[in-house]
Design an enzyme around this catalytic site. Sequence first.
Site, PDB file in Angstrom:
ATOM      1  N   TRP A  29       0.826  -1.212   0.000  1.00  9.83           N
ATOM      2  CA  TRP A  29       0.000   0.000   0.000  1.00  9.83           C
ATOM      3  C   TRP A  29       0.853   1.252   0.000  1.00  9.83           C
ATOM      4  CZ3 TRP A  29      -4.302  -1.037  -1.983  1.00  9.83           C
ATOM      5  CH2 TRP A  29      -4.903  -2.285  -1.765  1.00  9.83           C
ATOM      6  N   ASP A  59      -2.015   6.739   6.276  1.00  7.56           N
ATOM      7  CA  ASP A  59      -3.083   5.871   5.775  1.00  7.56           C
ATOM      8  C   ASP A  59      -3.423   4.878   6.872  1.00  7.56           C
ATOM      9  OD1 ASP A  59      -4.702   3.995   4.605  1.00  7.56           O
ATOM     10  OD2 ASP A  59      -3.320   3.471   2.982  1.00  7.56           O
ATOM     11  N   LYS A  65     -12.649  -1.928   6.878  1.00  4.48           N
ATOM     12  CA  LYS A  65     -11.910  -2.790   7.790  1.00  4.48           C
ATOM     13  C   LYS A  65     -12.372  -2.581   9.234  1.00  4.48           C
ATOM     14  CE  LYS A  65      -8.067  -2.508   4.531  1.00  4.48           C
ATOM     15  NZ  LYS A  65      -8.149  -3.860   3.964  1.00  4.48           N
TER      16      LYS A  65
END
Length: 359
Positions: A102, A171, A195
């Site tokens: 990511w 993030d 999530k």
Amino acid sequence: MSRAFNFCAGPAALPEAVLKQAQQDLVDWHGRGCSVMEMSHRGADFVSIAEQAEQDLRDLLAIPSNYKVLFLQGGASQQFAQVPMNLLAGKASADYVCTGVWSEKAIAEAKKFGGVNVVATDVANNFRAVPAFADWQLDKNAAYLHYTPNETIHGVEYDFIPQVDVPLVADYSSSILSEPLDVSKFGLIYAGAQKNIGPAGIVVVIVREDLLGHMMPGMPTMLDYAVAAKNSSMYNTPPTYSWYLSGLVFQWLKAQGGLEAMATLNARKAAKLYSTIDTSDFYANPVAIANRSRMNVPFTLADANLDKTFLKEAEALQLLNLAGHRSVGGMRASLYNAVSEAAVDALIDFMGDFERRYG
């Protein structure tokens, strides 16, 4: 029908109590004769839902008053572009730390808008640890520093918050709300919902007010944080049902005792699973102990030829979505807030039984 134990990395498990509340409200929300999905986003009913969700999130994270909370579309992946669009602010480059897939994606997107200085990376070791902060090659003139506190694919989590002289951008998609967080240390936090917040379709952005109003010329109006803030995240029709469900999750978290209680539970769940892995010759986890993720626990079997058997037998016991990411293989158990301790105990029991039979 019985509820399975769902270890999916995302979209992930939601609290059963939240799903039941949504089920109860699905056709007729609070006697209004319609679903939240059918409401005008500018009507008083939905505005009350949106305002309550924001307040509950502010309460949970103790968000300072000089930060805006935005509920946007596009997920974290859109933020990879939206962050540099809004925060480069005429500067030549930004600093990024690369600790997994990511991070790599965020870096690749940021390069489309300006220079990127990769201050540190663990790519040579296949992302098994967070590089020591003392070794980071920081640029004092950077527009901001971006990092990913928890990498879901390799299971790497920071054990510190970087202290830098430029705005810190993070993030937090896979670890937000899993423990208390000092928001004041950040210029901007973003987190995809699917999530620990709610269903896919919405991303939360928490941004310090002084960072608003610096959008690159010629960029889409929709992607300007200042426009979103001015319009209370309703410049266009927002993802109303995802926003509503996220609000239910915030209320559920408060009912569990808040983020301190979740931190204790999450630490206990992860410790149990890592102990099972570490005391076995059959299972292994390659991540440096200090950087092991509490949210995403990857592990391998001693014989990869048994992977399919492991997954098949696990699914038969309603232990779902344990396959590792396609780029790394093996197994991965995601232990987000809505994954109960009973689920982790059931997984550990299965792992022990599987090892006895195949080890």
